[in-house]
Design an enzyme around this catalytic site. Sequence first.
Site, mmCIF file in Angstrom:
data_model
loop_
_atom_site.group_PDB
_atom_site.id
_atom_site.type_symbol
_atom_site.label_atom_id
_atom_site.label_comp_id
_atom_site.label_asym_id
_atom_site.label_seq_id
_atom_site.Cartn_x
_atom_site.Cartn_y
_atom_site.Cartn_z
ATOM 1 C CD GLU A 1 -6.210 2.108 1.589
ATOM 2 O OE1 GLU A 1 -7.366 2.108 2.013
ATOM 3 O OE2 GLU A 1 -5.254 2.642 2.199
ATOM 4 C CD GLU B 1 -2.929 -0.839 2.427
ATOM 5 O OE1 GLU B 1 -4.098 -0.607 2.096
ATOM 6 O OE2 GLU B 1 -2.536 -0.851 3.610
ATOM 7 C CG HIS B 2 -0.691 3.794 1.525
ATOM 8 N ND1 HIS B 2 -0.759 3.490 2.866
ATOM 9 C CD2 HIS B 2 -1.959 3.700 1.063
ATOM 10 C CE1 HIS B 2 -2.002 3.235 3.197
ATOM 11 N NE2 HIS B 2 -2.756 3.348 2.118
#
Length: 605
Positions: free
Chosen positions: A502, A480-481
């Site tokens: 994400e 994520e990220h």
Amino acid sequence: MHVPPTDPARSAPPASPHRRRRPKALGLTALAAAMLMAVPTTQAAFGSDVRPAAAQEVVGGGDLGPNVLVFDPSTPDIQGKVDEVFRKQESNQFGTDRYALMFKPGTYNDINAQIGFYTSIAGLGLNPDDTTFNGDVTVDAGWFDGNATQNFWRSAENLALNPVNGTNRWAVSQAAPFRRMHVKGGLNLAPDGYGWASGGYIADSKIDGEVGPYSQQQWYTRDSSVGGWGNGVWNMTFSGVEGAPAQSFPEPPYTTLETTPVSREKPFLYLDGDDYKVFVPAKRTNARGTSWGNGTPEGESLPLDQFYVVKPGATAETINAAVDQGLHLLFTPGVYHVDQPIEIDRANTVALGLGLATIIPDNGVTALKVGDVDGVKVAGLLVDAGPVNSETLVEVGSDGASGDHAANPTSLQDVFVRIGGAGPGKATTSIVVNSNDTIIDHTWVWRADHGEGVGWETNRADYGVHVKGDNVLATGLFVEHFNKYDVQWSGENGKTIFYQNEKAYDAPDQAAIQNGDIKGYAAYKVDDSVTTHEGWGMGSYCYFNVNPDIRQQHGFQAPVKPGVKFHDLLVVSLGGKGQYEHVINDIGDPTSGDTTIPSQVVSFP
């Protein structure tokens, strides 16, 4: 990153993205003196705080240090001691305390072990049924107002549970594995009140009753047995699970593989009489169900005196000397700063962490390097980037590695990576896998979106996982990220079963993420040169809260070739903060509005 479950009659949390609020700061309490009655184990004399110089022999075995608390059924006030650890760790999201709660074989009555941050609970039998709780092992979200989306970094392993009310609650998000457990009842994966939750991972477990995900957005279950599965929100993926629901993506969103192509369960500490050993399960192919359901599992037992028992204060030099001497590594709970890489170049070495043992590389070094050798098992470690940029944090094999490890692959299991959150951290690429045939079994590689040291450049981390080796398998991949590609796959014949992503929240504008003429870097990119690749049950979500006008061209990018296949893909705009234009390449409907409804592609090409 949250929507209600598909059955509103069962629960109805509001639809809203996750991890937006910082937890309330709670004061840390000192552990009660009574807790010290749970005496750490002792075997051969080890125990000095003075570490040997690298030129000296490193001694194997010894006690497990002050942060491994070992209980037997006669230990007084077990509940009080467990509660005291929980009070300390319930909201200690970025603290430095680490604990392992270990229970000797036997029966424990009226126990409710609540598990907070950086706490592992485990039985010390060879099989889960050797250690039985007439009670519960609980994770809930009272500390965060019923929101379970920050219930990270904890674990339960190798226990049998008879839940008091018939159902055990394990309401977790990422980096919270539930392994080798036998629940003699149901399992509830949502917090009390059915607030948001973003898990999760179960492996090698038997749940006699129904598993109720309720508000869980996604979940992966591997090589287990369940008595039923209640619902799905966006992505519920199963491989090798007896009792799993039938394949039905997108409605309900179940992705079901009858077997797992290759798996090998995580090594674990256990007691053989009065002697501590580490059991190393054997590799399985096309597995279905648990490894232990038919009696003694297949594998190898290693006595503790074959391990360097690593305690806080140990240096990378001493750790490497231990490996050079032929010792395995058992990291006791704690935080370890290293000024040079921990290097494991010996085949079949086990490096096992207890209690979310954490490695921080100083001065921009790589934290862990594994050679291009057979059968290294790395498990149960958190690597936390330091403030000076590291080019890599974890490397498996050197660049250009070409060895064939199909018969005895290296594995990374419950190996987690964090950049920022506990303080400033930077890394160009978090995990690089060069060795062929590597198994990545449950990882959460996270560029922090909250905590300390967080910002588009403050915790800069361009790439999450880069796979260069061939025949690499990822089962339970959470990344994520990252500022650019979250996952980039360059090797041939790679496979991923379950992926959760994400995109970075904090991109300042469209230009900051522009990838040539492509709007944004894909969450999962397969290089154009690759001819064979396959993925199942994979989702990417965007929540561009700094600039909601940002457009992400797609979640997934892959060459259009007969051997490159994907099954059951989705992208979601969380609350309308940014949008996807497609799912994979230029295929799939765009997301729109603020309804947090996924756009899905059932098969590619």
